[in-house]
Enzyme design. Structure first.
Site, mmCIF file in Angstrom:
data_model
loop_
_atom_site.group_PDB
_atom_site.id
_atom_site.type_symbol
_atom_site.label_atom_id
_atom_site.label_comp_id
_atom_site.label_asym_id
_atom_site.label_seq_id
_atom_site.Cartn_x
_atom_site.Cartn_y
_atom_site.Cartn_z
ATOM 1 N N ARG A 84 6.513 -13.800 48.590
ATOM 2 C CA ARG A 84 7.555 -14.783 48.891
ATOM 3 C C ARG A 84 7.952 -14.697 50.359
ATOM 4 O O ARG A 84 7.983 -13.617 50.948
ATOM 5 C CB ARG A 84 8.786 -14.540 48.010
ATOM 6 C CG ARG A 84 8.592 -15.010 46.568
ATOM 7 C CD ARG A 84 9.831 -14.790 45.718
ATOM 8 N NE ARG A 84 10.088 -13.380 45.539
ATOM 9 C CZ ARG A 84 10.951 -12.666 46.220
ATOM 10 N NH1 ARG A 84 11.743 -13.244 47.127
ATOM 11 N NH2 ARG A 84 11.095 -11.375 45.999
ATOM 12 N N HIS A 256 18.077 -12.951 37.379
ATOM 13 C CA HIS A 256 16.762 -12.316 37.574
ATOM 14 C C HIS A 256 16.680 -11.123 36.632
ATOM 15 O O HIS A 256 16.817 -9.974 37.049
ATOM 16 C CB HIS A 256 16.663 -11.888 39.043
ATOM 17 C CG HIS A 256 15.297 -11.455 39.477
ATOM 18 N ND1 HIS A 256 15.104 -10.647 40.578
ATOM 19 C CD2 HIS A 256 14.062 -11.726 39.000
ATOM 20 C CE1 HIS A 256 13.804 -10.451 40.748
ATOM 21 N NE2 HIS A 256 13.149 -11.082 39.804
ATOM 22 N N SER A 278 12.824 -7.367 42.661
ATOM 23 C CA SER A 278 11.385 -7.613 42.572
ATOM 24 C C SER A 278 10.601 -6.312 42.703
ATOM 25 O O SER A 278 10.903 -5.484 43.564
ATOM 26 C CB SER A 278 10.962 -8.568 43.678
ATOM 27 O OG SER A 278 11.662 -9.784 43.544
ATOM 28 N N CYS A 280 10.561 -3.739 40.769
ATOM 29 C CA CYS A 280 11.345 -2.546 40.448
ATOM 30 C C CYS A 280 11.373 -2.252 38.949
ATOM 31 O O CYS A 280 12.258 -1.545 38.467
ATOM 32 C CB CYS A 280 12.750 -2.655 41.007
ATOM 33 S SG CYS A 280 12.787 -2.539 42.805
ATOM 34 N N ASP A 303 11.374 -11.615 33.523
ATOM 35 C CA ASP A 303 11.776 -11.895 34.911
ATOM 36 C C ASP A 303 13.072 -12.703 35.037
ATOM 37 O O ASP A 303 13.843 -12.472 35.952
ATOM 38 C CB ASP A 303 10.649 -12.647 35.634
ATOM 39 C CG ASP A 303 10.774 -12.579 37.156
ATOM 40 O OD1 ASP A 303 10.923 -11.467 37.686
ATOM 41 O OD2 ASP A 303 10.732 -13.634 37.805
ATOM 42 N N ARG A 395 -1.181 -9.915 41.483
ATOM 43 C CA ARG A 395 -0.463 -10.333 40.268
ATOM 44 C C ARG A 395 -1.395 -10.837 39.190
ATOM 45 O O ARG A 395 -2.516 -11.249 39.459
ATOM 46 C CB ARG A 395 0.508 -11.470 40.637
ATOM 47 C CG ARG A 395 1.565 -11.082 41.679
ATOM 48 C CD ARG A 395 2.922 -10.977 41.072
ATOM 49 N NE ARG A 395 3.886 -10.360 41.967
ATOM 50 C CZ ARG A 395 5.125 -10.048 41.584
ATOM 51 N NH1 ARG A 395 5.535 -10.291 40.364
ATOM 52 N NH2 ARG A 395 5.952 -9.480 42.428
HETATM 53 P P1 GTP Z 1 8.747 -8.707 39.831
HETATM 54 O O1 GTP Z 1 7.696 -9.370 39.002
HETATM 55 O O2 GTP Z 1 8.411 -8.675 41.277
HETATM 56 O O3 GTP Z 1 10.107 -9.254 39.605
HETATM 57 O O4 GTP Z 1 8.688 -7.126 39.448
HETATM 58 P P2 GTP Z 1 9.205 -6.286 38.185
HETATM 59 O O5 GTP Z 1 10.662 -5.971 38.345
HETATM 60 O O6 GTP Z 1 8.793 -6.920 36.926
HETATM 61 O O7 GTP Z 1 8.435 -4.880 38.384
HETATM 62 P P3 GTP Z 1 7.238 -4.227 37.546
HETATM 63 O O8 GTP Z 1 7.624 -3.885 36.134
HETATM 64 O O9 GTP Z 1 6.033 -5.041 37.718
HETATM 65 O O10 GTP Z 1 7.055 -2.841 38.318
HETATM 66 C C1 GTP Z 1 6.764 -2.776 39.683
HETATM 67 C C2 GTP Z 1 6.226 -1.418 40.037
HETATM 68 O O11 GTP Z 1 7.150 -0.399 39.655
HETATM 69 C C3 GTP Z 1 4.910 -1.081 39.326
HETATM 70 O O12 GTP Z 1 4.029 -0.505 40.242
HETATM 71 C C4 GTP Z 1 5.311 -0.103 38.264
HETATM 72 O O13 GTP Z 1 4.273 0.779 37.951
HETATM 73 C C5 GTP Z 1 6.529 0.603 38.865
HETATM 74 N N1 GTP Z 1 7.460 1.057 37.801
HETATM 75 C C6 GTP Z 1 7.940 0.301 36.776
HETATM 76 N N2 GTP Z 1 8.735 1.024 35.951
HETATM 77 C C7 GTP Z 1 8.759 2.280 36.471
HETATM 78 C C8 GTP Z 1 9.414 3.499 36.060
HETATM 79 O O14 GTP Z 1 10.123 3.584 35.063
HETATM 80 N N3 GTP Z 1 9.224 4.579 36.871
HETATM 81 C C9 GTP Z 1 8.434 4.531 37.996
HETATM 82 N N4 GTP Z 1 8.303 5.640 38.721
HETATM 83 N N5 GTP Z 1 7.797 3.399 38.402
HETATM 84 C C10 GTP Z 1 7.961 2.293 37.650
HETATM 85 C C1 SPV Z 2 9.510 -11.608 42.306
HETATM 86 O O1 SPV Z 2 9.186 -11.484 43.501
HETATM 87 O O2 SPV Z 2 10.638 -11.279 41.876
HETATM 88 C C2 SPV Z 2 8.541 -12.135 41.324
HETATM 89 C C3 SPV Z 2 7.315 -12.749 41.824
HETATM 90 O O3 SPV Z 2 8.817 -12.133 40.136
HETATM 91 S S1 SPV Z 2 7.620 -14.337 42.452
HETATM 92 O O4 SPV Z 2 7.258 -15.322 41.436
HETATM 93 O O5 SPV Z 2 6.762 -14.496 43.602
HETATM 94 O O6 SPV Z 2 8.996 -14.497 42.804
HETATM 95 MN MN MN Z 3 10.849 -11.254 39.772
#
Ligand code: GTP
Ligand code: SPV
Ligand code: MN
Length: 619
Positions: A84, A256, A278, A280, A303, A395
């Site tokens: 983004r 979010h 994002s 996290c 999300d 992604r």
């Molecule tokens: P967006 O799609 O960008 O909104 O991201 P999201 O909040 O859905 O994050 P996602 O679950 O994809 O995790 C992002 C990164 O954080 C990945 O590399 C995961 O492996 C890592 N991660 C997720 N949960 C944990 C956790 O409980 N502990 C640790 N250490 N890492 C984590």
């Molecule tokens: C984020 O960045 O929080 C996402 C991916 O979930 S995007 O659709 O690019 O916003």
């Molecule tokens: Mn997101």
């Protein structure tokens, strides 16, 4: 001098509050952007197949080996179009103060004029696709409609996964339903202004990008990018930035947040929403496989959640999306086996690596990388290449229905009643594993003061700490302090028994040696179990299982199930440690952060900050 006729384009003006002629609008945008053809989409399987085949032909997609990954494709984006673009994301409210100090505001008339210039002729040589879509089940009272115009087949197919694309939406619009007009162009016309034809590239885009929102007329105009959050306009642009404004006006919340159903060993059900910035951990948490025996977590959304007060004083939530656009790196059998199974077929991958046998790979999918790959830029890669094979923000795009842990209620038009809401960030220091807010106002303060380390999901330097209130910093379509005020008033309108409990969490605290203190992922079920236990306790009018500390309530000794975890007492203490000096220093920063909102900062948040400082200063 000879007179030349100069065509001064005008941006088609629309008003999303009033039904307008869809046809007239499509026609006006087509006249502005000058595509070769206009195609109306209906979201059918045949349409999807046709577009996929076309993109394989044009080189936008690589078909993966159908034996290994049936129905799946890899897209490699332009290396400058991978995340983004927050610096090019604009909120064009009539009054700058309504956008607030944390958004990029632009004067709407000036932005319209600028956009009219960049969109003029932008689709020459391309097809303009008309994509009618619903955010939320079409029949839900919480659903909202939109129509995206785009010149990107990748966007059409992705919108077909992420939203409900259907001709039914056109019927509703004809019958008078409100809708959000959303215009998108990759900004790479195939015919230049002098009429010469330009060759297409696999991932057309433009170095000059705009992601512009008009909150009053509820319009979106996006130019120059094909990447998810910039280009799939149902997602962040509509379901968060525009919907947050609609929610403010109508008394609900667009957030979010992931959404899950939790079932205890006794068979009791709870619904939990969680806002993490994002990259996290939302997708991972939404699909977590509990390590605690007898517990079950089912996915409703990963999300975005729309939350609306019901007549019974509870807060009801839907996931307005229909698919997941998830972070690939870090998704593996150890961390998220549910997602690994979800990704076995019918997936569009973007910017992951390609294996020599026609499958995909990314860092964390397997403990050891394959000996040879083609990396996300298309170059040959080996483990000693010294660079990641997949882009850190690579992604997957996949239908929610394909998720093995999807809850059978995920499309319930009424939504699900929310029992607890969790706020979290990525904090190496200071922030305890879990904290329960004393009350709703304190919980809003917890949400408002979330800070998190920058991730690869947006342009910027990864790792720097930034304030990300409610995980909404890049996604709130109006003044952030007004958003907090809106949360306070929505909470005040809920019933005492129906009001969700609010929590803060941090999975990312690190030990002195830089390792994670908390194992995370499936082990987060332990925290979830304590959270829903607190919901039961609160409904019974008790604080059992919690003790008060300066930053909130924390698990009483023994109340958080740590059985079988390889954690020393010192490590557990470190996970929950609150250093008053560090917190007082952070309170200073909070004061500075709050100050930028001036009079718009709700008084209860000022009171909360003073109360926090007072508690921290107690001997
Ligand atoms: P967006 O799609 O960008 O909104 O991201 P999201 O909040 O859905 O994050 P996602 O679950 O994809 O995790 C992002 C990164 O954080 C990945 O590399 C995961 O492996 C890592 N991660 C997720 N949960 C944990 C956790 O409980 N502990 C640790 N250490 N890492 C984590
Ligand atoms: C984020 O960045 O929080 C996402 C991916 O979930 S995007 O659709 O690019 O916003
Ligand atoms: Mn997101």
């Amino acid at each position: 001098m000879t007179a030349t006729s100069v065509r001064i384009p005008r941006l088609p003006t629309v008003d999303a509050h009033r039904p307008l002629s869809l046809l007239a609008w499509v026609d006006a945008v087509a006249r502005l952007t000058e595509p070769d053809a206009v195609v109306w989409c209906d979201g059918s399987a045949a349409e999807r197949e046709g577009l996929l085949a076309q993109m394989v032909d044009s080189g936008t997609l690589t078909a993966l080996d159908p034996e290994r990954r049936p129905g799946s494709y890899l897209a490699r984006s332009d290396p400058d179009d991978v995340a983004r673009v927050e610096s090019r994301t604009f909120i064009c409210s009539e009054d700058a103060a309504d956008a607030g100090p944390t958004n990029n505001w632009r004067e709407p008339a000036l932005m319209r004029a600028e956009l009219a210039g960049v969109f003029a002729g932008a689709m020459r040589g391309r097809t303009l696709y008309v994509v009618p879509f619903s955010m939320g089940p079409v029949d839900s009272p919480l659903a909202r409609f939109g129509v995206q115009l785009t010149d990107s087949p990748y966007v059409v197919v992705s919108m077909g996964v992420m939203t409900r694309v259907t001709g039914d939406v056109v019927d509703r619009i004809r019958a008078g339903a409100a809708w959000v007009p959303a215009v998108h162009s990759v900004g790479a016309p195939l015919v230049s202004s002098d009429g010469t034809r330009v060759a297409d590239v696999p991932w057309p885009c433009n170095p000059r990008k705009y992601v512009a929102h008009f909150p009053e007329s509820r319009e979106i105009w996006s130019f120059g990018s094909g990447y998810g959050g910039n280009a799939l306009l149902g997602k962040k642009c509509f379901a968060l930035r525009i919907a947050s404004v609609i929610g403010r006006d109508e008394g609900w919340l667009a957030e979010h947040m992931l959404l899950v159903r939790v079932t205890s060993p006794e068979g009791k059900r709870y619904h939990v929403a969680a806002a993490f910035p994002s990259a996290c951990g939302k997708t991972n948490f939404a699909m977590l496989q509990p390590t605690l025996p007898g517990w079950r977590v089912e996915t409703l959304g990963d999300d975005i959640a729309w939350l609306r007060p019901g007549d019974d004083g509870r807060l009801y939530a839907i996931n307005p999306e229909a698919g997941f656009f998830g972070v690939a790196p870090g998704t593996g059998v150890e961390t998220n086996p549910t997602a690994v199974r979800m990704l076995e077929r019918d997936v569009i991958f973007t910017n992951v690596a390609l294996t020599d046998d026609g499958d995909v790979w990314w860092e964390g999918l397997t403990p050891e990388p394959p000996a040879h790959l083609t990396d996300w830029t298309g170059r040959s890669w080996t483990p000693d290449s010294g660079r990641p094979a997949a882009h850190p923000n690579s992604r997957f795009t996949v239908a929610a229905a394909q998720c093995p842990s999807i809850a059978d209620t995920w499309q319930d038009p009424a939504g699900v009643p929310v029992d607890a809401i969790v706020f979290g960030g990525r904090r190496a220091t200071n922030v305890p594993l879990v904290t329960r807010a004393f009350d709703w106002q304190h919980g809003v303060f917890l949400g408002a003061t979330v800070a998190s380390e920058q991730t690869a999901a947006a342009e910027g330097t990864v790792g720097t700490l930034r304030r990300d209130p409610f995980a909404m910093l890049p996604f709130c379509g109006y003044d952030m302090a007004d958003h907090w005020g809106h949360w306070l008033s929505v909470g005040a309108g809920l019933s005492e028994q129906g009001r969700p409990l609010l929590f803060g969490v941090n999975w990312f605290r690190k030990a002195a040696d830089g390792s994670w203190l908390w194992p995370g992922f499936g082990e987060n079920s332990r925290v979830l179990a304590w959270i829903v236990g607190q919901v039961d306790a609160a409904r019974a009018g008790s604080d059992e299982g919690a003790v008060a500390g300066p930053v909130g309530l924390r698990p009483a000794p023994g109340a958080l199930d740590l059985d079988g975890l390889d954690l020393t007492d010192e490590q557990v203490a470190e996970l929950f440690a609150v250093d008053p000096q560090a917190w007082l220093a952070e309170a200073e920063l909070t004061e500075v952060f709050f100050a930028q909102f001036g009079d718009r900062l709700p008084a209860p948040l000022r009171t909360q900050l003073a109360a926090l400082r007072h508690r921290l200063s107690q001997p």
